[in-house]
Design a protein around this motif. Sequence first.
Motif, PDB file in Angstrom:
ATOM      1  N   UNK A  74       0.901  -1.214   0.175  1.00  0.00           N
ATOM      2  CA  UNK A  74      -0.026  -0.075  -0.034  1.00  0.00           C
ATOM      3  C   UNK A  74       0.940   1.406  -0.108  1.00  0.00           C
ATOM      4  N   UNK A  75       1.899   1.124   0.877  1.00  0.00           N
ATOM      5  CA  UNK A  75       2.754   2.476   0.852  1.00  0.00           C
ATOM      6  C   UNK A  75       3.311   2.579  -0.760  1.00  0.00           C
ATOM      7  N   UNK A  76       3.723   1.347  -1.304  1.00  0.00           N
ATOM      8  CA  UNK A  76       4.537   1.546  -2.423  1.00  0.00           C
ATOM      9  C   UNK A  76       3.289   2.261  -3.629  1.00  0.00           C
ATOM     10  N   UNK A  81       1.936   6.855  -6.728  1.00  0.00           N
ATOM     11  CA  UNK A  81       0.691   7.639  -7.203  1.00  0.00           C
ATOM     12  C   UNK A  81       0.879   9.221  -7.029  1.00  0.00           C
ATOM     13  N   UNK A  82       1.564   9.559  -5.447  1.00  0.00           N
ATOM     14  CA  UNK A  82       1.762  10.792  -5.099  1.00  0.00           C
ATOM     15  C   UNK A  82       3.108  11.404  -5.526  1.00  0.00           C
ATOM     16  N   UNK A  83       4.097  10.577  -6.182  1.00  0.00           N
ATOM     17  CA  UNK A  83       5.329  11.016  -6.394  1.00  0.00           C
ATOM     18  C   UNK A  83       6.133  11.209  -5.099  1.00  0.00           C
ATOM     19  N   UNK A  84       5.831  10.535  -4.069  1.00  0.00           N
ATOM     20  CA  UNK A  84       6.416  10.761  -2.652  1.00  0.00           C
ATOM     21  C   UNK A  84       7.615   9.638  -2.505  1.00  0.00           C
ATOM     22  N   UNK A 126      -1.416   7.115   3.613  1.00  0.00           N
ATOM     23  CA  UNK A 126      -1.537   8.243   2.938  1.00  0.00           C
ATOM     24  C   UNK A 126      -1.074   9.524   3.978  1.00  0.00           C
ATOM     25  N   UNK A 127      -1.463   9.545   5.098  1.00  0.00           N
ATOM     26  CA  UNK A 127      -1.183  10.433   6.194  1.00  0.00           C
ATOM     27  C   UNK A 127       0.467  10.639   6.319  1.00  0.00           C
TER      28      UNK A 127
END
Length: 172
Positions: A74-76, A81-84, A126-127
């Motif tokens: 989920x982190x990946x 998705x967010x480019x983080x 996400x947080x």
Amino acid sequence: MSIQVADDKKIIIKVPLGTPTFLAENFIREKKDWITKQLEKVEKQSELADSMGPLTDEDIRQIKKKARVVIPQRVEYYAKLAGISYNKIFIRLQKSRWGSCSVDGNLNFNCLLVLMPPEILDSVVVHELCHRRHMNHSKEFYDEVLRIFPDYKRCNKWLKQNGGVYFKRIEK
């Protein structure tokens, strides 16, 4: 001044040094309804946790095993998705937090998240990822969270209302 209702139903009042007793007492009287609601919430969570039963050592081993697979996925997903970017992911059994992000970019998650609905886990992921851009809880931080995960507020509310049940299951 602040009031906290602990999981053991203790009511903790914090007041600045030198505050007159009557002001503290007035504050408590003003917060009576809130205190009552919090005590009812703690009681409901305890009853629900009791009905679900405590987590055994074997349960916790299996939960950690599952979490080590699911949470990094989920982190990946959300990081791409967010480019983080992030550094390392740590999965632990914690008694008071769902996740955290260090200044080094390490992400920490509570293994109990895998017992919850998937969107709740995602909201915590996400947080914590958004803390890579904003190491605070500013308006900009929450704008970023909501941009990536529009259902965050509902999930966060669910976690606040129901998360205590999961913690209580490991206290037995």
